[in-house]
Design a protein around this motif. Structure first.
Motif, PDB file in Angstrom:
ATOM      1  N   UNK A 192       0.863  -1.329  -0.008  1.00  0.00           N
ATOM      2  CA  UNK A 192      -0.266  -0.161  -0.128  1.00  0.00           C
ATOM      3  C   UNK A 192       0.752   1.392  -0.327  1.00  0.00           C
ATOM      4  N   UNK A 193       0.678   2.052   0.217  1.00  0.00           N
ATOM      5  CA  UNK A 193       0.962   3.825  -0.028  1.00  0.00           C
ATOM      6  C   UNK A 193       2.094   4.098   0.412  1.00  0.00           C
ATOM      7  N   UNK A 194       2.694   4.638   0.938  1.00  0.00           N
ATOM      8  CA  UNK A 194       3.477   4.843   1.830  1.00  0.00           C
ATOM      9  C   UNK A 194       4.557   6.414   2.261  1.00  0.00           C
ATOM     10  N   UNK A 195       4.563   6.913   3.051  1.00  0.00           N
ATOM     11  CA  UNK A 195       4.601   8.223   3.122  1.00  0.00           C
ATOM     12  C   UNK A 195       5.358   8.986   2.223  1.00  0.00           C
ATOM     13  N   UNK A 196       5.669  10.567   2.371  1.00  0.00           N
ATOM     14  CA  UNK A 196       6.294  10.547   1.022  1.00  0.00           C
ATOM     15  C   UNK A 196       7.824  11.163   1.671  1.00  0.00           C
ATOM     16  N   UNK A 197       8.007  10.331   2.686  1.00  0.00           N
ATOM     17  CA  UNK A 197       9.595  10.813   2.582  1.00  0.00           C
ATOM     18  C   UNK A 197      10.717  10.037   1.978  1.00  0.00           C
ATOM     19  N   UNK A 198      11.330  11.272   1.588  1.00  0.00           N
ATOM     20  CA  UNK A 198      12.485  10.426   0.482  1.00  0.00           C
ATOM     21  C   UNK A 198      13.310   9.602   0.833  1.00  0.00           C
ATOM     22  N   UNK A 199      13.197   9.877   2.027  1.00  0.00           N
ATOM     23  CA  UNK A 199      14.881   8.733   3.148  1.00  0.00           C
ATOM     24  C   UNK A 199      14.186   7.715   3.053  1.00  0.00           C
ATOM     25  N   UNK A 200      12.504   7.682   3.687  1.00  0.00           N
ATOM     26  CA  UNK A 200      11.835   6.653   4.278  1.00  0.00           C
ATOM     27  C   UNK A 200      12.053   5.119   2.105  1.00  0.00           C
TER      28      UNK A 200
END
Length: 296
Positions: A192-200
């Motif tokens: 499912x969708x993940x948060x937008x944090x590039x590091x994540x």
């Protein structure tokens, strides 16, 4: 937590282990702590400690200077019932590049060691090996859950994985059906969708990079994960992030094995976005043994 319970959310479990807590900051090192995903056989999944080490090192570097490469060694099996401590040494802070060393410990014993490099974005030469033609779309391939209930090596249910997986030409979780060849391709994405944090997303890309990368070595010898007495363990792992990519969108992991000898096999991989952008490259050497080889 019972991973077979109806309310179990494997993506939430992934986000939980990547959310490291800051223990302390010392003069020469920074200390973080992370949880482990419970595994049926009790060993920490290698991709988990890879991803957590990326997060720990990145926490000591400005966000505008993202990780671009890492080289790590798996020193000992981790215990998935215990948390992991990450010690980050600040090796260098230059004008364009930053270097960090991360050691992962359990009960004071190192289980993983990594050196990573970070670079601020800047213009330069650019090219990329194109994505192979003729790869079936994910919707044309069977879901991994159809291959059976449990992964033969980890004994984790396929539905317990935080990622959807589609193999080309097919998974190795049942009897080997061929063809015998030292390469394969795998579609992967978060369930499912993940948060937008590039590091994540960079850390999650490291998490998935350890999944299936060993399989071209097995395919080259007509082996599946169900081979009696098969013993496989990751020895080291290297990764290069070339361009941004979202892990909650389909990624194509193109894998091959150039060599195996002396109980070790080498596999390499290229990770593409669905529209053909080369996002990352991977290399891993594994220990691979069979009972008759041990007797010899």
């Amino acid at each position: 937590m019972d991973p077979t319970a109806p309310d179990h959310d494997p993506v939430a479990s992934l986000l939980r282990v990547l959310d490291l807590s800051t223990t302390e900051a010392r003069t020469t090192e920074d200390i973080f702590t992370g949880a482990s995903q419970l595994m049926p056989l009790g060993r920490v999944y290698g991709g988990q400690v890879l991803a957590q080490s990326v997060v720990a090192a990145s926490r000591t570097v400005p966000a505008e200077r993202p990780i671009h490469s890492m080289h790590g060694y798996f020193l000992r099996p981790g215990d998935s019932s215990q948390s992991i401590t990450f010690s980050v040494d600040r090796l260098r802070d230059g004008r364009s590049f930053t270097a960090r060393r991360t050691q992962a410990y359990q009960q004071g014993t190192p289980i993983f060691s990594m050196i990573a490099s970070f670079q601020q974005e800047e213009p330069g030469l650019e090219h990329a090996e194109p994505m192979p033609d003729g790869i079936p779309e994910p919707a044309e391939l069977p879901a991994l859950e159809l291959a059976g209930g449990l992964h033969p090596m980890s004994m984790r249910t396929f539905r317990d994985l935080p990622l959807e997986v589609r193999h080309v030409p097919g998974p190795l979780y049942g009897p080997f059906t061929g063809p015998v060849q030292p390469h394969q391709a795998v579609w992967l994405r978060a369930r499912r969708a993940l948060p937008d944090d590039p590091l994540l997303h960079r850390a999650a890309l490291a998490y998935l990079s350890d999944m299936t990368i060993q399989e071209p070595i097995l395919r080259a010898h007509g082996l599946s994960w169900q081979e009696p007495g098969l013993n496989v363990a990751s020895l080291d792992h290297a990764m290069w992030w070339h361009r941004p990519a979202r892990v909650d969108e389909w990624l194509l992991y193109v894998q091959s094995s150039p060599a195996a000898r002396g109980g070790r096999g080498l596999a390499t991989g290229r990770i593409y976005t669905r529209d053909g952008v080369l996002a990352a490259s991977v290399a891993q050497e594994i220990m691979v043994r069979l009972p008759d080889q041990r007797r010899a």
